[in-house]
Write a protein that holds these residues in place. Structure first.
Motif, short mmCIF file in Angstrom:
data_model
loop_
_atom_site.label_atom_id
_atom_site.label_comp_id
_atom_site.label_asym_id
_atom_site.label_seq_id
_atom_site.Cartn_x
_atom_site.Cartn_y
_atom_site.Cartn_z
N PRO A 157 45.76 -4.42 27.16
CA PRO A 157 45.12 -3.67 26.08
C PRO A 157 45.19 -4.45 24.78
CG PRO A 157 47.25 -2.70 26.64
CD PRO A 157 47.00 -3.81 27.63
N SER A 158 44.16 -4.33 23.97
CA SER A 158 44.20 -4.93 22.64
C SER A 158 44.79 -3.90 21.69
CB SER A 158 42.79 -5.32 22.17
OG SER A 158 42.83 -5.65 20.79
N GLU A 159 46.07 -4.07 21.38
CA GLU A 159 46.72 -3.12 20.47
C GLU A 159 46.03 -3.14 19.11
OE1 GLU A 159 48.58 -1.17 21.83
OE2 GLU A 159 49.50 -2.17 23.55
N ASN A 169 42.79 -3.87 18.40
CA ASN A 169 41.51 -3.14 18.42
C ASN A 169 41.73 -1.64 18.57
OD1 ASN A 169 40.35 -5.62 18.31
ND2 ASN A 169 39.40 -5.56 20.34
N ASN A 170 42.68 -1.27 19.43
CA ASN A 170 42.89 0.15 19.68
C ASN A 170 43.40 0.87 18.43
OD1 ASN A 170 42.01 -0.22 22.27
ND2 ASN A 170 44.06 -0.33 23.18
N GLN A 221 41.75 4.72 19.46
CA GLN A 221 41.90 5.16 20.85
C GLN A 221 42.09 3.93 21.74
OE1 GLN A 221 38.29 7.08 22.19
NE2 GLN A 221 37.00 5.66 21.09
N ALA A 222 42.65 4.16 22.91
CA ALA A 222 42.91 3.07 23.86
C ALA A 222 41.63 2.78 24.62
CB ALA A 222 44.03 3.47 24.82
N GLN A 223 40.86 1.85 24.14
CA GLN A 223 39.58 1.56 24.78
C GLN A 223 39.35 0.09 25.06
OE1 GLN A 223 36.68 2.75 21.59
NE2 GLN A 223 36.05 0.61 21.72
N SER A 224 40.11 -0.79 24.43
CA SER A 224 39.78 -2.20 24.44
C SER A 224 40.77 -2.99 25.29
CB SER A 224 39.78 -2.71 22.99
OG SER A 224 39.28 -4.01 22.90
N GLU A 249 35.46 -2.86 27.29
CA GLU A 249 35.57 -1.72 26.39
C GLU A 249 35.37 -0.46 27.24
OE1 GLU A 249 36.35 -1.67 23.11
OE2 GLU A 249 36.60 -3.84 23.13
#
Lengths: 172, 172
Positions: free
Chosen positions: A94-96, A98-99, A104-107, B52
């Motif tokens: 996960p990209s902390e 970007n998220n 939200q946890a999306q990336s 994404e």
């Protein structure tokens, strides 16, 4: 699953005595196939990408040299000799950053590199393995496990013969 | 979230009267920024990729022209004028073919293209939007929604200033 090809590993192993198939590096290349990591492969054009979940859990780019990319775009099968396909895999993380920005946890992005796998087409040299030689590289160095290399061709033999035993499809 | 920049959209809109920023295409480019899809962008080198999730649910490659790739590799920030970053997104779909071969649902690949987004660096022309002009393209044509284009810069303004308002990091 049924094997489509009966490939001789004794013959394949004899190939290790031949010169390297692709590029140059300061090692002996992959066992069995003698495939080396080509200089400049990171500059090659994009064929496609994927996320492999499960135990691999990686995100990967598939790049090709000019011969491979042209064959993908033209639909030329089997691939011409000299085609080289490079699969670059990275931990799927996960990209902390970007998220946090998006709330939200999306990336999910590439983390640490896991390995680079090469497929080198030479219908003559690699006749016993469907015309393809293989190599796996970690930190720029060939993995020297012959047992690992013996898994490449049987797995690729499960890809359609009409795709020349290549899993990846070109992404426009 | 706090806006780091107070960008003037009146000034940005005036930019639409200027010539296109990048390449050529048979349309007028993006609203506000006048960004066109450069010929040959699909041949550009890979910067990175991502999945994404959430409502986008895409898998994306980020490619760059030579100026952009060099800046990423050298760590040059802000990016030099002329840097162009192309984000190519595709539906994130399971590979039924791969999953049948491997006997489990593990492989996710690009499906239909969704859109291509461009970021074009020109610190003078795009001074009011952090030095970046933007465009979104579907089927090779610029999306002509000015309202959509007005969302680009405020979103990128949330990326770190030290990254020159670019979300993507280079994948080695």
């Amino acid at each position: 699953m049924k094997r489509r090809h009966s490939w001789s590993w004794a013959a394949a192993c004899a190939l290790a005595l031949l010169p390297a198939a692709a590029g140059s590096a300061d090692d002996d290349g992959s066992p069995i196939f003698g495939v080396k990591l080509p200089v400049g492969y990171r500059d090659w054009r994009l064929i496609s990408m994927a996320h492999e979940a499960g135990s691999l859990n990686d995100i990967r780019a598939v790049l090709g040299n000019d011969i491979a990319v042209q064959a993908f775009r033209d639909g030329t099968r089997p691939f011409p000799d000299g085609a080289v396909i490079a699969r670059l895999a990275y931990a799927y993380v996960p990209s902390e950053e970007n998220n946090a920005i998006f709330g939200q946890a999306q990336s999910f992005v590439p983390g640490a590199p896991t390995n680079v796998q090469l497929s080198v087409k030479d219908a003559t040299r690699y006749a016993d393995t469907g015309g393809w030689g293989y190599g796996q590289f970690e930190g720029g160095k060939a993995n020297r496990s012959a047992a690992l290399m013996e898994t490449c061709a049987p797995c690729h033999a499960r890809a359609p013969a009409g795709d020349d035993f290549v899993f990846t499809h070109y992404t426009p």
